[in-house]
Design a protein around this motif. Structure first.
Motif, short mmCIF file in Angstrom:
data_model
loop_
_atom_site.label_atom_id
_atom_site.label_comp_id
_atom_site.label_asym_id
_atom_site.label_seq_id
_atom_site.Cartn_x
_atom_site.Cartn_y
_atom_site.Cartn_z
N ALA A 141 -8.48 -3.86 -0.45
CA ALA A 141 -7.16 -4.06 -1.07
C ALA A 141 -6.81 -2.86 -1.96
O ALA A 141 -5.67 -2.37 -1.92
CB ALA A 141 -7.16 -5.35 -1.88
N LEU A 142 -7.79 -2.39 -2.74
CA LEU A 142 -7.54 -1.25 -3.64
C LEU A 142 -7.13 -0.01 -2.84
O LEU A 142 -6.16 0.67 -3.19
CB LEU A 142 -8.80 -0.93 -4.43
CG LEU A 142 -9.05 -1.71 -5.72
CD1 LEU A 142 -10.28 -1.16 -6.44
CD2 LEU A 142 -7.85 -1.64 -6.65
N ILE A 143 -7.88 0.25 -1.76
CA ILE A 143 -7.57 1.43 -0.93
C ILE A 143 -6.17 1.29 -0.34
O ILE A 143 -5.40 2.24 -0.31
CB ILE A 143 -8.63 1.62 0.18
CG1 ILE A 143 -10.00 1.89 -0.44
CG2 ILE A 143 -8.25 2.77 1.12
CD1 ILE A 143 -11.15 1.92 0.56
N CYS A 144 -5.85 0.10 0.13
CA CYS A 144 -4.52 -0.13 0.74
C CYS A 144 -3.40 0.10 -0.28
O CYS A 144 -2.37 0.71 0.04
CB CYS A 144 -4.43 -1.55 1.30
SG CYS A 144 -5.39 -1.75 2.79
N ILE A 145 -3.61 -0.39 -1.50
CA ILE A 145 -2.59 -0.20 -2.55
C ILE A 145 -2.42 1.30 -2.82
O ILE A 145 -1.29 1.81 -2.91
CB ILE A 145 -2.99 -0.97 -3.83
CG1 ILE A 145 -2.89 -2.48 -3.58
CG2 ILE A 145 -2.12 -0.56 -5.03
CD1 ILE A 145 -3.50 -3.35 -4.64
N LEU A 146 -3.55 2.01 -2.90
CA LEU A 146 -3.51 3.45 -3.19
C LEU A 146 -2.76 4.20 -2.08
O LEU A 146 -1.88 5.03 -2.35
CB LEU A 146 -4.95 3.97 -3.31
CG LEU A 146 -5.09 5.44 -3.65
CD1 LEU A 146 -4.72 5.68 -5.11
CD2 LEU A 146 -6.52 5.93 -3.39
N ILE A 147 -3.09 3.86 -0.83
CA ILE A 147 -2.45 4.54 0.30
C ILE A 147 -0.95 4.23 0.33
O ILE A 147 -0.13 5.12 0.55
CB ILE A 147 -3.15 4.16 1.62
CG1 ILE A 147 -4.51 4.87 1.66
CG2 ILE A 147 -2.32 4.55 2.84
CD1 ILE A 147 -5.34 4.56 2.85
N SER A 148 -0.59 2.98 0.09
CA SER A 148 0.83 2.61 0.07
C SER A 148 1.57 3.42 -0.98
O SER A 148 2.67 3.94 -0.74
CB SER A 148 1.00 1.12 -0.26
OG SER A 148 0.21 0.37 0.59
#
Lengths: 419, 287
Positions: free
Chosen positions: B266-273
């Motif tokens: 989830a953290l990686i996805c938020i960062l990429i978004s």
């Protein structure tokens, strides 16, 4: 008049209830819990017993923790209502340790010979804690074509009859020969994520080489085992890593020799009973290790209707009923006489292999340790060892030493003796 | 003075969205709170980062992260390029383009499991491809595309399967973007004597940027959820982050570590978004 009638009715109800309570024998089982199996248990299996004996049986399917709690409460309150229990070896062992089970040494069941290894396992100390009821196990399935390429010194009878010549060394030589002949590996294992490969490692090959499942995980004998697996590796079909059960690869002839749980090979044998032979696992330096899922029938301490419970045990272990259970729920018989009653065909092929394996004199039976929530970590340790040592080429000693510590910690945490 | 019907009217909107709110609170909010609890509580009940320490000490975590990123780096650009080319091709509206459109979109109806099984039937040692190669005399024994110790080959089979399965999604988004570009821009470009390349770089590409941004975002986030195809084609030979969530939860019953894996995804996805939304902002839309 009305008062009299009400009193009479109440009396009748009480009488009926008490008579029924006396007659109904409570049979609690952790097996045959799924709806279809419950239906079979109630409307076929136990109905037949009631019709024959006139004894009513109340079948109570339960999960193990519930059964254990209820039985503990009943035994200690000296108000036992359960007359018979159907449970796995491990669960019955634990119940016995807690003083919940009666000694069944005095029970004689005529006209049947229980498979020795299973009968031996049902005796703990001097006490017979259960009567072997049914079993499931892991075996090898051989496509009969492979018999044409046997290595020197190995005969078909050695394999099907579990002779001392049917060893892991012989399996290696056979796989090598098949590889030379077909130019592709013809030995397969269910190594996919949902496959039962870890059961082969801890339940078959580890006891065969070291005598134990986990107690000698990092021993010198274990080093020999890993060296053997490294040697065997080129002859294992590469697609093994995605196979979850071996019936399909056997049917497609992707492999000619496979190891798996009986239930996961069954379809191949049912589809082509003439093409396959079910044979015992090979033996190693310490014996023939394999996992057996043994289910027993036990009587609780102070159980009511003990004589009727014995009659039910007699009925449930009779050859005809054992075959009926094999046909309906896929568990194998525990008595040798059942072999003669099974009709020719797939079930006969499967049963022959299972009974030969469980009757082998060099058997080292492995019971799956009851590790609860840690069971996954236990299995993962064996899989990790294989991946690291055999696939990635890590040092054997370093790998098994680090994983052995992990395994010991699991057993210690759960409080189960190291097996 | 407020009448009863007015009062009722005030409450009505809240009443109407109450079921949805309750649903979200029960099925999203509550599990989310429990996940946070699991992530930051150790087995002994201490609050802290113990699960993160355990996780990062496991070499499998780093392998899974590396594999997920590798798959992302290889699959997403290839998919976007391929989808863009296909979208441009279909958008040229040649005769029978609708049939081509339908054919390209077929994999949209497939689950990842079905796609992986079809791929298995093509690439397995007894699969169609090996049969064709053996029957045509090109090879004598089957070529193993995946299996024990063949994770680098399995990787490319996974890439191919994912390309086939998920490119149509990017294609549909990009095609929609292309279809809304007004023909007037191209007519004007013709008047000014633009070449085809100039039209592409100065009209088509800038005007499809919003669609491209959505497609990239969706595909990248989906790439972090990649699991079924990898799981079926390589087992755990190629560990990936989402696969480890399942493995830790379902196979090892290690709920805390599974939740921690989920939290990291989830953290990686938020960062990429955030990176996408910040750096790929389409300037012409801000006018």
């Amino acid at each position: 008049m009305l008062k009299k009638l009400v009193v009479l009715l109440l009396l009748c109800m009480l009488l009926t209830t008490s008579v029924y309570a006396q007659e109904a024998l409570n049979f609690a089982s952790t097996q045959m819990v799924p709806a279809a199996e419950q239906l079979f248990a109630k409307s076929v299996l136990l109905k037949g017993f009631t019709d024959d004996s006139g004894i009513n049986v109340e079948f109570i399917p339960m999960e193990y923790p519930d059964l254990f709690t209820r039985l503990t409460a009943e035994v200690f309150a000296k108000k036992v209502t359960i007359s018979l229990i159907g449970e796995l070896h491990g669960g019955l062992d634990l119940m016995n340790t807690n003083g919940l089970l009666d000694d069944l040494s005095g029970i004689t069941l005529p006209d049947r010979t229980f498979i020795k290894s299973l009968a031996d396992y049902s005796i703990l100390g001097d006490k017979k804690i259960y009567v072997p009821w049914m079993q499931a196990t892991f075996v090898m399935a051989i496509n009969k074509k492979a018999f044409q390429y046997l290595p020197e010194g190995l005969k078909i009878e050695d394999i099907t009859g579990a002779s001392a010549k049917w060893t892991y060394e012989a399996l290696l030589n056979w796989s090598k020969k098949l590889n030379e002949e077909f130019k592709v590996p013809k030995l397969g294992f269910p190594m996919g994520p949902k496959g039962l490969w870890h059961r082969f490692l801890h339940g078959s090959i580890y006891p065969s080489f070291t005598g134990y499942q986990a107690a000698a995980f990092d021993s010198v004998r274990a080093v020999q085992l890993w060296e053997y697996l490294k040697e065997l590796r080129p002859y294992i079909h590469p697609s093994s890593s995605v196979w979850e059960s071996m019936d399909e690869p056997l049917l497609k002839e992707e492999v000619l020799i496979a190891w798996d749980h009986t239930a996961r090979i069954k379809n191949a044998v049912i589809e082509k009973p003439e093409d396959f032979a079910i044979v015992p696992c090979p033996r190693g330096p310490q014996g023939r290790g394999y996992i057996t899922v043994a289910v027993g029938l036990a009587i609780p301490t102070g159980a009511p209707q003990r004589d009727n419970a014995v009659k039910l045990i007699d009925y449930l272990t009779s050859p005809a009923i054992q075959v009926k259970m094999l046909e309906n729920i896929g568990f194998f018989p525990t008595i040798q006489e059942a072999e003669g009653v099974i009709p020719e065909g797939a079930l006969k092929v499967l049963t022959n292999g299972v009974l030969t394996q469980s009757g082998a004199p060099d058997s080292i039976i492995s019971m799956i340790p009851s590790l609860g929530a840690k069971a996954g970590e236990f299995s993962a340790a064996y899989r990790d060892a294989f991946t690291r040592i055999v696939v990635e080429g890590a040092d054997i000693n370093t790998t098994i030493t680090s994983l052995a510590d992990k395994l010991r910690a699991i057993f210690k945490e759960i409080g189960v003796p190291l097996v | 003075m407020i009448s009863l019907s007015q009062k009722k009217g005030n409450w009505l909107p809240y009443l109407l969205f109450l079921p949805a709110l309750l649903y979200l609170a029960g099925f999203v909010g509550y599990p989310l709170v429990k996940t946070f609890q699991l992530v930051f509580t150790s087995e002994k009940g201490d609050i802290g980062l113990a699960n993160f320490i355990t996780l990062t000490q496991d070499p499998i975590f780093w392998k899974a992260l590396k594999n997920t990123l590798y798959l992302l780096i290889v699959i997403v650009p290839l998919q976007v390029i391929l989808a863009f080319l296909l979208a441009l091709f279909v958008n040229s509206r040649f005769k029978g383009y609708m049939i081509v459109l339908y054919i390209i979109c077929i994999p949209l109806a497939l689950s990842d499991v079905s796609a992986a099984l079809m791929s298995y039937n093509i690439f397995s040692s007894h699969g169609f491809l090996n049969k064709i190669l053996i029957n045509s005399g090109l090879i004598e024994t089957p070529f193993y595309f995946f299996g024990l110790g063949l994770s680098s080959r399995s990787f490319w089979v996974v890439v191919l399967t994912e390309l086939w399965r998920a490119t149509p999604l990017v294609f549909v988004i990009l095609l929609a973007g292309l279809q809304v570009i007004s023909k007037e821009y191209f007519e004007a470009a013709d008047v000014f004597g633009f070449s085809s390349w100039q039209k592409f770089f100065h009209i088509t590409l800038p005007l499809t940027m919003p669609s491209l941004q959505s497609a990239l975002l969706i595909r990248t986030l989906f790439a972090f959820q990649i699991f079924g195809v990898v799981w079926l084609l390589s087992g755990r030979d190629i560990p990936v982050l989402a696969g480890e969530v399942y493995y830790q939860q379902a196979e090892l019953s290690n709920f805390r570590i599974a939740a921690t894996y989920g939290f990291i995804i989830a953290l990686i996805c938020i960062l990429i978004s955030w990176i996408y939304l910040t750096f790929l902002k389409t300037k012409h839309l801000e006018v």
